[in-house]
Write a protein that holds these residues in place. Structure first.
Motif, PDB file in Angstrom:
ATOM      1  N   PRO A  67      -6.034  13.719  -3.186  1.00 34.85           N
ATOM      2  CA  PRO A  67      -4.620  13.650  -3.579  1.00 34.85           C
ATOM      3  C   PRO A  67      -3.868  14.951  -3.332  1.00 34.85           C
ATOM      4  O   PRO A  67      -2.635  14.962  -3.316  1.00 34.85           O
ATOM      5  CB  PRO A  67      -4.674  13.331  -5.075  1.00 34.85           C
ATOM      6  CG  PRO A  67      -6.057  13.584  -5.516  1.00 34.85           C
ATOM      7  CD  PRO A  67      -6.956  13.576  -4.309  1.00 34.85           C
ATOM      8  N   SER A 111      -2.763   7.919  -6.760  1.00 31.36           N
ATOM      9  CA  SER A 111      -3.544   8.725  -5.808  1.00 31.36           C
ATOM     10  C   SER A 111      -4.528   7.894  -5.000  1.00 31.36           C
ATOM     11  O   SER A 111      -4.872   8.261  -3.882  1.00 31.36           O
ATOM     12  CB  SER A 111      -4.348   9.782  -6.558  1.00 31.36           C
ATOM     13  OG  SER A 111      -3.529  10.561  -7.354  1.00 31.36           O
ATOM     14  N   HIS A 112      -5.032   6.799  -5.590  1.00 25.19           N
ATOM     15  CA  HIS A 112      -6.132   6.084  -4.931  1.00 25.19           C
ATOM     16  C   HIS A 112      -5.839   4.585  -4.862  1.00 25.19           C
ATOM     17  O   HIS A 112      -6.024   3.852  -5.831  1.00 25.19           O
ATOM     18  CB  HIS A 112      -7.443   6.340  -5.678  1.00 25.19           C
ATOM     19  CG  HIS A 112      -7.782   7.804  -5.737  1.00 25.19           C
ATOM     20  ND1 HIS A 112      -8.011   8.559  -4.605  1.00 25.19           N
ATOM     21  CD2 HIS A 112      -7.885   8.654  -6.787  1.00 25.19           C
ATOM     22  CE1 HIS A 112      -8.269   9.807  -4.947  1.00 25.19           C
ATOM     23  NE2 HIS A 112      -8.195   9.897  -6.265  1.00 25.19           N
ATOM     24  N   VAL A 113      -5.337   4.164  -3.714  1.00 23.57           N
ATOM     25  CA  VAL A 113      -4.989   2.760  -3.482  1.00 23.57           C
ATOM     26  C   VAL A 113      -5.804   2.276  -2.283  1.00 23.57           C
ATOM     27  O   VAL A 113      -5.975   3.008  -1.299  1.00 23.57           O
ATOM     28  CB  VAL A 113      -3.475   2.613  -3.193  1.00 23.57           C
ATOM     29  CG1 VAL A 113      -3.103   1.140  -3.005  1.00 23.57           C
ATOM     30  CG2 VAL A 113      -2.650   3.239  -4.315  1.00 23.57           C
ATOM     31  N   THR A 121     -11.049   6.953   0.717  1.00 22.38           N
ATOM     32  CA  THR A 121     -10.530   7.799  -0.359  1.00 22.38           C
ATOM     33  C   THR A 121      -9.993   9.094   0.246  1.00 22.38           C
ATOM     34  O   THR A 121     -10.711   9.780   0.975  1.00 22.38           O
ATOM     35  CB  THR A 121     -11.645   8.141  -1.371  1.00 22.38           C
ATOM     36  OG1 THR A 121     -12.080   6.932  -1.998  1.00 22.38           O
ATOM     37  CG2 THR A 121     -11.152   9.101  -2.438  1.00 22.38           C
ATOM     38  N   LYS A 122      -8.744   9.387  -0.094  1.00 17.43           N
ATOM     39  CA  LYS A 122      -8.143  10.633   0.407  1.00 17.43           C
ATOM     40  C   LYS A 122      -7.934  11.591  -0.751  1.00 17.43           C
ATOM     41  O   LYS A 122      -7.660  11.173  -1.882  1.00 17.43           O
ATOM     42  CB  LYS A 122      -6.818  10.325   1.093  1.00 17.43           C
ATOM     43  CG  LYS A 122      -7.005   9.428   2.319  1.00 17.43           C
ATOM     44  CD  LYS A 122      -5.700   9.109   3.013  1.00 17.43           C
ATOM     45  CE  LYS A 122      -5.944   8.118   4.148  1.00 17.43           C
ATOM     46  NZ  LYS A 122      -6.191   6.762   3.698  1.00 17.43           N
ATOM     47  N   TYR A 162      -7.459   2.103   5.286  1.00 13.87           N
ATOM     48  CA  TYR A 162      -6.947   1.671   3.983  1.00 13.87           C
ATOM     49  C   TYR A 162      -8.063   1.440   2.961  1.00 13.87           C
ATOM     50  O   TYR A 162      -7.798   1.057   1.832  1.00 13.87           O
ATOM     51  CB  TYR A 162      -6.094   0.411   4.124  1.00 13.87           C
ATOM     52  CG  TYR A 162      -4.688   0.670   4.633  1.00 13.87           C
ATOM     53  CD1 TYR A 162      -4.373   1.830   5.335  1.00 13.87           C
ATOM     54  CD2 TYR A 162      -3.670  -0.237   4.415  1.00 13.87           C
ATOM     55  CE1 TYR A 162      -3.101   2.067   5.815  1.00 13.87           C
ATOM     56  CE2 TYR A 162      -2.385  -0.010   4.881  1.00 13.87           C
ATOM     57  CZ  TYR A 162      -2.114   1.142   5.585  1.00 13.87           C
ATOM     58  OH  TYR A 162      -0.844   1.379   6.051  1.00 13.87           O
ATOM     59  N   THR A 173       1.120   3.988  -3.057  1.00 17.92           N
ATOM     60  CA  THR A 173       0.655   5.372  -2.880  1.00 17.92           C
ATOM     61  C   THR A 173       1.755   6.400  -3.211  1.00 17.92           C
ATOM     62  O   THR A 173       1.475   7.579  -3.333  1.00 17.92           O
ATOM     63  CB  THR A 173       0.125   5.622  -1.450  1.00 17.92           C
ATOM     64  OG1 THR A 173       1.084   5.155  -0.515  1.00 17.92           O
ATOM     65  CG2 THR A 173      -1.201   4.930  -1.216  1.00 17.92           C
ATOM     66  N   GLU A 174       2.986   5.940  -3.381  1.00 20.03           N
ATOM     67  CA  GLU A 174       4.035   6.874  -3.841  1.00 20.03           C
ATOM     68  C   GLU A 174       3.791   7.304  -5.276  1.00 20.03           C
ATOM     69  O   GLU A 174       4.239   8.361  -5.698  1.00 20.03           O
ATOM     70  CB  GLU A 174       5.417   6.204  -3.738  1.00 20.03           C
ATOM     71  CG  GLU A 174       5.925   6.127  -2.303  1.00 20.03           C
ATOM     72  CD  GLU A 174       7.235   5.360  -2.192  1.00 20.03           C
ATOM     73  OE1 GLU A 174       7.908   5.155  -3.234  1.00 20.03           O
ATOM     74  OE2 GLU A 174       7.570   4.964  -1.065  1.00 20.03           O
ATOM     75  N   TYR A 197       0.855  -1.199   0.000  1.00 19.59           N
ATOM     76  CA  TYR A 197       0.000   0.000   0.000  1.00 19.59           C
ATOM     77  C   TYR A 197       0.893   1.253   0.000  1.00 19.59           C
ATOM     78  O   TYR A 197       0.701   2.181  -0.786  1.00 19.59           O
ATOM     79  CB  TYR A 197      -0.910  -0.021   1.222  1.00 19.59           C
ATOM     80  CG  TYR A 197      -1.743   1.230   1.415  1.00 19.59           C
ATOM     81  CD1 TYR A 197      -2.996   1.350   0.835  1.00 19.59           C
ATOM     82  CD2 TYR A 197      -1.269   2.297   2.192  1.00 19.59           C
ATOM     83  CE1 TYR A 197      -3.758   2.495   1.006  1.00 19.59           C
ATOM     84  CE2 TYR A 197      -2.016   3.448   2.368  1.00 19.59           C
ATOM     85  CZ  TYR A 197      -3.266   3.543   1.776  1.00 19.59           C
ATOM     86  OH  TYR A 197      -4.011   4.689   1.950  1.00 19.59           O
ATOM     87  N   ASN A 198       1.884   1.254   0.878  1.00 21.05           N
ATOM     88  CA  ASN A 198       2.760   2.429   0.983  1.00 21.05           C
ATOM     89  C   ASN A 198       3.582   2.627  -0.302  1.00 21.05           C
ATOM     90  O   ASN A 198       3.770   3.756  -0.751  1.00 21.05           O
ATOM     91  CB  ASN A 198       3.688   2.300   2.205  1.00 21.05           C
ATOM     92  CG  ASN A 198       2.893   2.447   3.491  1.00 21.05           C
ATOM     93  OD1 ASN A 198       1.914   3.200   3.540  1.00 21.05           O
ATOM     94  ND2 ASN A 198       3.262   1.711   4.524  1.00 21.05           N
TER      95      ASN A 198
END
Ligand code: SF4
Ligand code: SF4
Length: 330
Positions: free
Chosen positions: A294, A276-278, A291-292, A288, A272-273, A268-269
């Motif tokens: 971006p 935008s949406h994992v 939705t965050k 996890y 996300t590098e 996951y980490n």
């Protein structure tokens, strides 16, 4: 549809296997048969499952979040995944399955309209590509009625039938099972390149696209391969492409231990590098599934199982906190 004749044999062109099929025999998918020189879709209008599901279950997280979709499955698949969780239907032949009534496309449309809040129809559970004619006929009706169509698929389909289908299909969730051909050959009986081509074609046509990657310890958990896959998704499909990392559990012919949460968190980490949406699925790891934004990083859609709170996105589709456009279709 999509076959040519060669003597008393037929060649099916629907998927990249391009099976040559003898008289009375079926192709690799088990449901497309040479019936006296005519290719028959044996599972047309035959359903193994029909349910009103939360759209999040497909999984589609950025397509009408919180809605319901009438979900249909039949039997057959053009892959032979050793860890298939729906193997009872995906690996079944027509004679092994006891159907009730058949469901003509008009009946599906009637059912789709019958439930308040239902946005359309999803073709899922087994591999819908091998149900092509029925899916196409149904999707056309559903589309003409102003409702949505979604396909949950392994992406192993030829370009021409995919182009025809795209006219009616609004959203896709595609399994990208690994980023090496050896995995595809040994674990699925198919190959990677056609799946990549499907993904590129959908992105080029601006279709709503989400990807699922089932993370299996020792088989597709190489960090370098995974970061290579993520970089390819970001470059070829776009950084806003949704990626679902899914936890594997021992299933069907595979008895490797279940994926640990530490591996899923690490992937996951890494993902996300670049994306935008994992999301992480099939396991509950706090935050996890959310939705965050971006841009500002604030949570705009919070998910608890299939329950969602999406008050972080305003009507225009932008983040409530910073105004950034969020790649959610609704
Ligand atoms: S759809 Fe079935 S019959 Fe046609 S090429 Fe693919 S596996 Fe073979
Ligand atoms: S592609 Fe999907 S349905 Fe087909 S065998 Fe693999 S996991 Fe099962």
């Amino acid at each position: 549809m999509y076959y040519i004749k060669s003597g008393d044999r037929l060649q099916c062109l629907l998927c990249p296997h391009h099976c040559t099929i003898k008289k009375d025999a079926a192709g690799i998918c088990g449901v497309r048969r040479n019936n006296n020189g005519i290719l028959i879709s044996e599972n047309y209008a035959l359903l193994s499952a029909i349910n009103f599901d939360p759209i999040e279950k497909k999984p589609l997280y950025h397509f009408f979040p919180g809605s319901v979709i009438l979900s249909l499955g039949s039997i057959g698949c053009n892959m032979r995944c050793k860890c298939c969780q729906n193997w009872q239907i995906s690996q079944a032949g027509i004679s092994e399955f006891n159907y009730g009534k058949s469901y003509p496309p008009e009946e599906i449309l009637r059912l789709a309209k019958s439930k308040a809040g239902n946005i359309g129809v999803a073709y899922t559970y087994n591999e819908p590509t091998v149900w092509y004619e029925y899916m196409l006929d149904t999707a056309r009706l559903v589309h003409e009625a102003g409702m949505k169509n979604c396909m949950v698929t392994n992406g192993y389909i030829s370009e021409e039938p995919l182009n025809e289908l795209m006219e009616y299909m609004d959203a896709f969730n595609i399994d990208l099972k690994a980023f090496n051909d050896h995995f595809y050959k040994t674990q699925t009986g198919a190959s990677l390149e056609p799946v990549k081509e499907t993904l590129q074609l959908l992105a080029k046509n601006n279709k709503h696209l989400e990807i699922t990657n089932l993370v299996i310890p020792t088989l597709n958990d190489d960090e370098k391969e995974f970061t290579g896959m993520v970089a390819w998704i970001a470059k070829e499909l776009g950084e806003k492409t949704v990626l679902h990392l899914s936890r594997y559990h021992p299933m069907y012919k595979l008895d490797i231990r279940a994926t640990g949460s530490d591996l899923l968190e690490k992937f996951y980490n890494l993902a996300t590098e670049r994306l935008s949406h994992v999301f992480v699925g099939n396991i509950s790891i706090k935050n996890y599934q959310d939705t965050k934004c971006p841009n500002c990083g604030k949570t705009v859609i919070r998910r608890t199982g299939y329950f969602i709170e999406n008050d972080g996105i305003i009507k225009s589709g932008n983040c409530r906190y910073c105004g950034e456009p969020i790649a959610v279709s609704s």
